[in-house]
Design a protein around this motif. Structure first.
Motif, PDB file in Angstrom:
ATOM      1  N   VAL A 175      74.079  14.467  33.450  1.00  0.00           N
ATOM      2  CA  VAL A 175      72.874  13.959  34.118  1.00  0.00           C
ATOM      3  C   VAL A 175      72.700  12.480  33.804  1.00  0.00           C
ATOM      4  CG1 VAL A 175      70.350  14.101  34.231  1.00  0.00           C
ATOM      5  CG2 VAL A 175      71.716  16.192  34.158  1.00  0.00           C
TER       6      VAL A 175
ATOM      7  N   THR B  59      72.641   9.511  36.523  1.00  0.00           N
ATOM      8  CA  THR B  59      71.320   8.973  36.881  1.00  0.00           C
ATOM      9  C   THR B  59      70.807   7.880  35.956  1.00  0.00           C
ATOM     10  OG1 THR B  59      70.082  10.570  35.543  1.00  0.00           O
ATOM     11  CG2 THR B  59      70.682  11.245  37.806  1.00  0.00           C
TER      12      THR B  59
ATOM     13  N   SER C 172      65.464  19.323  39.361  1.00  0.00           N
ATOM     14  CA  SER C 172      66.325  18.264  38.838  1.00  0.00           C
ATOM     15  C   SER C 172      67.437  18.864  37.978  1.00  0.00           C
ATOM     16  CB  SER C 172      65.511  17.261  38.014  1.00  0.00           C
ATOM     17  OG  SER C 172      65.201  17.782  36.743  1.00  0.00           O
ATOM     18  N   GLU C 173      68.529  18.145  37.894  1.00  0.00           N
ATOM     19  CA  GLU C 173      69.651  18.606  37.058  1.00  0.00           C
ATOM     20  C   GLU C 173      69.279  18.571  35.579  1.00  0.00           C
ATOM     21  OE1 GLU C 173      72.586  20.032  38.079  1.00  0.00           O
ATOM     22  OE2 GLU C 173      71.521  19.983  39.997  1.00  0.00           O
ATOM     23  N   LEU C 174      68.430  17.613  35.195  1.00  0.00           N
ATOM     24  CA  LEU C 174      68.025  17.556  33.793  1.00  0.00           C
ATOM     25  C   LEU C 174      67.161  18.761  33.426  1.00  0.00           C
ATOM     26  CD1 LEU C 174      68.088  16.228  31.066  1.00  0.00           C
ATOM     27  CD2 LEU C 174      66.208  14.727  31.810  1.00  0.00           C
TER      28      LEU C 174
END
Length: 183
Positions: free
Chosen positions: A76, A80, A140-142
């Motif tokens: 992540v 990002t 979100s990926e996080l």
């Protein structure tokens, strides 16, 4: 895998690798049927059958892998530049820093230092992650990476109470035939 050096043992390094044609769950169930101990592994569902019931060789206790958690967060951050991801990486890095200092010391030293230094850092990481979940968009990926970590929390922190368990399966620090890395 066996590597006693990280906690002062004398037996030589030993490792076994099995290449399998697929990731079906019966493969690890068959391979580990007589094993008793603490596998350090990622969240692969194929291992779940071991943790859900007693095995012929004895009980298995799950220890989750911090490197797998870190990799999800690192991905992540790389994609990002997220400041929250960077903070999580720093917090996990502090845990690994303590482990590097403990390399070669006996299991009781690992437990003592983990309890005094690593466990409070991990507790703070958990609280931070739970608060951070409220600051992130639901998809979100996080948030997925933090939920992955929190879902495995008991297994991730098992090493803080056992000086022969490593934090992850990328740097073997187990000490005997009762420990292994997988994943």
């Amino acid at each position: 895998m066996r590597d006693e050096f990280p906690h002062g043992g004398a037996r030589p390094l030993a490792a076994v690798f099995f290449a399998l044609p697929n990731r079906r769950g019966e493969r690890p169930l068959a391979h580990l049927a007589g094993f008793s101990g603490v596998p350090v592994a990622d969240g692969y569902a194929g291992f779940n059958g071991h943790y859900e019931k007693a095995q012929p060789g004895g009980p298995l206790t799950e220890a989750a892998c911090w490197a797998h958690v870190r990799r999800k967060i690192f991905d992540v951050h790389a994609a990002t530049g997220s400041a929250l991801a960077a903070e999580a990486l720093a917090r996990i890095g502090a845990l690994h820093g303590i482990e590097r200092e403990l390399h070669g010391k006996p299991p009781d030293a690992h437990i003592r230092e983990r309890q005094a230094r690593a466990k409070p850092l991990a507790t703070a990481l958990k609280l931070w992650a739970e608060r951070s979940l409220t600051q992130l968009p639901g998809r979100s990926e996080l948030i997925k990476a933090l939920r992955y970590m929190l879902a495995r929390w008991s297994a991730l922190t098992r090493a803080f109470d056992n000086g022969r368990i490593t934090l992850d399966d990328t740097q073997p620090e187990q000490g005997d035939e009762q420990s292994m890395c997988a994943g």
